[in-house]
Design an enzyme around this catalytic site. Structure first.
Site, PDB file in Angstrom:
ATOM      1  N   PRO A 352      34.543  50.960  59.093  1.00  0.00           N
ATOM      2  CA  PRO A 352      33.205  50.353  59.137  1.00  0.00           C
ATOM      3  C   PRO A 352      33.318  48.879  58.739  1.00  0.00           C
ATOM      4  CG  PRO A 352      33.383  51.999  57.358  1.00  0.00           C
ATOM      5  CD  PRO A 352      34.740  51.859  57.946  1.00  0.00           C
ATOM      6  N   ASP A 528      36.593  46.251  55.132  1.00  0.00           N
ATOM      7  CA  ASP A 528      36.320  47.681  55.304  1.00  0.00           C
ATOM      8  C   ASP A 528      35.271  48.058  54.257  1.00  0.00           C
ATOM      9  OD1 ASP A 528      36.368  50.470  55.201  1.00  0.00           O
ATOM     10  OD2 ASP A 528      38.537  50.586  55.546  1.00  0.00           O
ATOM     11  N   HIS A 529      34.093  48.387  54.739  1.00  0.00           N
ATOM     12  CA  HIS A 529      32.987  48.610  53.801  1.00  0.00           C
ATOM     13  C   HIS A 529      33.153  49.900  52.997  1.00  0.00           C
ATOM     14  CE1 HIS A 529      29.352  47.644  51.931  1.00  0.00           C
ATOM     15  NE2 HIS A 529      28.578  47.376  52.979  1.00  0.00           N
ATOM     16  N   ARG A 530      34.176  50.686  53.322  1.00  0.00           N
ATOM     17  CA  ARG A 530      34.448  51.864  52.482  1.00  0.00           C
ATOM     18  C   ARG A 530      35.134  51.438  51.201  1.00  0.00           C
ATOM     19  NH1 ARG A 530      37.998  55.114  56.672  1.00  0.00           N
ATOM     20  NH2 ARG A 530      38.879  53.023  56.683  1.00  0.00           N
TER      21      ARG A 530
END
Ligand code: CAO
Length: 556
Positions: A352, A528-530
């Protein structure tokens, strides 16, 4: 004109046979003998032809249906001139059989003739597997050899698949044994009595001395006159000792039903859910082989990793013939481009992405950089803004360790790295390469400049080793020498962030009392939004701005 029902005839006792293809449409005008449907058991596929000419009024079966003798296939309006009997006849098996007496498959029909090559014995003995009576058919083609020398076969295992223009059938062995020699090859035409293979019968297989030739009986499947005209066509081989034909209740093979394939291949395709129509055939006369199905499945399994254009479960864009719009060339992608495409696709589909945009004021950095130009030349090197970016990113990775991680595939852990290796995207004629500079945090601007130049040259000369491109924690992609105001780089997994650098431009900046000309360098941080949240990303680029805005911080 009279309309009548045309029914499924006797198929040698086979019940609940699957319809794999409907060969006609409503409104079609058919002649006697034209194929109406194709049905299949696990041992044979067979066409059921029209027993009289006429126009199809209705089709009462569909692909995937199971049918048995007596089921209505179609409603047909008899062609003008056909005899009344023929026009209205319900094609019942007995009638068909009677009508085809001269060609009816002998019942019981031999399927596999097995002859001992040595006198009878209760210990291991060699036996010849012969082509059985094929109902008068001659020169029948072997389309598949299902065994190889050394194979240990059980009673009922298929030896070869034969095919006429109307049907394909497996010829099974009717005793257990080991294949010693194959006497036939794919594509060869065989006749009754030809030797298929020499087998060493298993020691528990005995054959009586007064039965040198064993003929295994099969029920007849005289479907119609057309069947017999086409010789072996409708003979379902179901030897007494071989497993009885099974009917698969699995999904129909769809478009693949039109593909050329033997029953064993169709069975395999059904088991694996493969549409044979999509499988590239490598067999003789365009036949799909078992290996083709296996290769197809293997490719599908690898596809997320292999295909540049296709994502997991995402339909591929339709193939377009661009030559219809103008002249085109079909150019093979370089290996680097293919790998890059795979990596990008994997990252794009798995990560994401969010991109944080910012600017760094590099006015003073540029003044300093220009001031050391002569010194750099003396050292035989050149210092661009990039080594400063490397140094600043290394410090930011130390300051914000959440950017120096990879996500564990278990979905429950992150892997925190305590080293700072940074990759730099290098544009080469062969494609994009990302050499990694190690321990950036421990190196001087001079060292970084030299390494950058060396790595860039190695990349352009295709001399980078795999180790040169491994172990990165973070990547910088600089388009600063080319232009642009911002872009959204794709995270270079398993890293969790990448910094895109665009061309620095002079911009008016308000200092509280007046506008000042400042050299502003655009930063585009994709992450990476995780692993990283937006606030940290904003802090990261602000921190870079602080370091690059006053490079004295870089030595702190
Ligand atoms: N703003 C303004 N000018 C810049 C700049 C920036 N952000 N970055 C570099 N420049 C200038 C340099 O100062 C140099 O000018 P001078 O000779 O006047 O000093 C000029 O641009 C050329 O720089 P360079 O490209 O030779 O060197 P570099 O260190 O900036 O980059 C390398 C090296 C290997 C990264 C580069 O050659 C390259 O391949 N860039 C393309 C990377 C790429 O394709 N990224 C996209 C990946 S995603 O598709």
């Amino acid at each position: 004109m009279a309309t009548s029902n045309m029914m499924i005839p006797d198929m040698g006792g086979a019940q609940s046979v699957e319809v794999i293809e409907i060969c006609v449409a409503v409104g079609d005008v058919v002649d006697e003998g034209d194929s109406i449907i194709v049905v299949e058991t696990d041992k044979a596929s067979m066409e059921i032809p029209a027993s009289s000419a006429g126009t199809i009024k209705a089709i009462l079966l569909k692909e995937g249906d199971t049918c048995s003798m007596g089921d209505v296939m179609i409603e047909i309006e008899a062609a003008h001139g056909d005899s009344a009997d023929a026009q209205v006849i319900d094609v019942k098996a007995e009638e068909v059989a009677a009508a085809t007496a001269e060609v009816e498959v002998v019942s019981p029909a031999p399927v596999l003739a097995v002859k001992e090559s040595e006198p009878a014995s209760s210990v291991e003995s060699e036996r010849l597997a012969l082509v059985p009576d094929l109902g008068g058919a001659t020169d029948v083609e072997i389309i598949e050899i299902s065994v190889k020398v050394g194979d240990e076969l059980s009673d009922g295992d298929s030896l070869v698949v034969l095919e006429t223009d109307k049907a394909s059938m497996e010829i099974p062995v009717n005793f257990a044994g080991t294949v010693l020699e194959l006497k036939v090859a794919e594509g060869q035409k065989v006749n009754v009595g030809d030797t298929i293979a020499v087998l060493m019968a298993a020691s528990n297989e005995t054959i009586k001395a007064d039965e040198p030739v064993t003929q295994v009986k099969a029920p007849s499947v005289a479907v119609t006159a057309q069947v017999s005209k086409a010789a072996v066509a409708q003979k379902v081989v179901s030897p007494a000792k071989a497993p009885a034909p099974k009917v698969s209740a699995a999904a129909p093979v769809g478009a693949g039903s039109a593909a050329h394939a033997g029953p064993a291949v169709r069975m395999l395709a059904r088991e694996l859910g493969v549409d044979l129509g999509q499988v590239s055939a490598t067999g003789p006369r365009g036949r799909v082989l078992k290996e083709d199905v296996q290769v197809f499945v293997k490719q599908k399994m690898l596809q997320p990793a292999l295909s540049a254009g296709q994502g997991v479960g995402i339909e591929q864009p339709p193939a377009i013939d661009f030559s219809q719009f103008g002249e085109v060339d079909h150019i093979k992608m370089s290996k680097i481009k293919r790998i890059t495409a795979q990596n990008m696709t994997r990252s794009w589909l798995n990560v994401p992405h969010v991109t944080q945009f910012d600017h760094a004021d590099i006015t003073e950095l540029e003044v300093f950089r220009k001031s050391i130009k002569a010194e750099a030349e003396k050292k035989g090197t050149k210092v661009t803004p990039l080594p400063f970016m490397l140094k600043a990113c290394a410090m930011a990775l130390r300051e914000f360790p959440q950017f120096n991680v990879s996500l564990d595939n278990d979905g429950e852990h992150i892997i925190q790295k305590h080293y700072v290796h940074i990759g730099v995207a290098v544009d080469t004629p062969a494609g994009l390469m990302v050499p990694v500079i190690r321990d950036v945090d421990k190196k001087s601007i001079w060292q970084l400049s030299e390494e950058l130049i060396a790595m860039g040259a190695k990349a352009k000369d295709k001399k980078l080793m795999p180790a040169d491109m491994q172990g990165g924690c973070f990547t910088i992609s600089s388009l600063g020498s080319i232009g642009g105001t911002a872009f959204t780089p794709i995270v270079n997994t398993p890293e969790v962030a990448i910094l895109g650098v665009s061309k620095a431009e002079m911009q008016p900046r308000w200092n509280g009392s007046e506008f000042e000309p400042k050299l502003m360098m655009p930063l585009s941080l994709s992450y990476d939004h995780r692993a990283v949240n937006g606030a940290d990303a904003a802090r990261f680029t602000q921190y870079l701005g602080k370091l690059l805005g006053d490079i004295r911080h870089l030595v702190m």
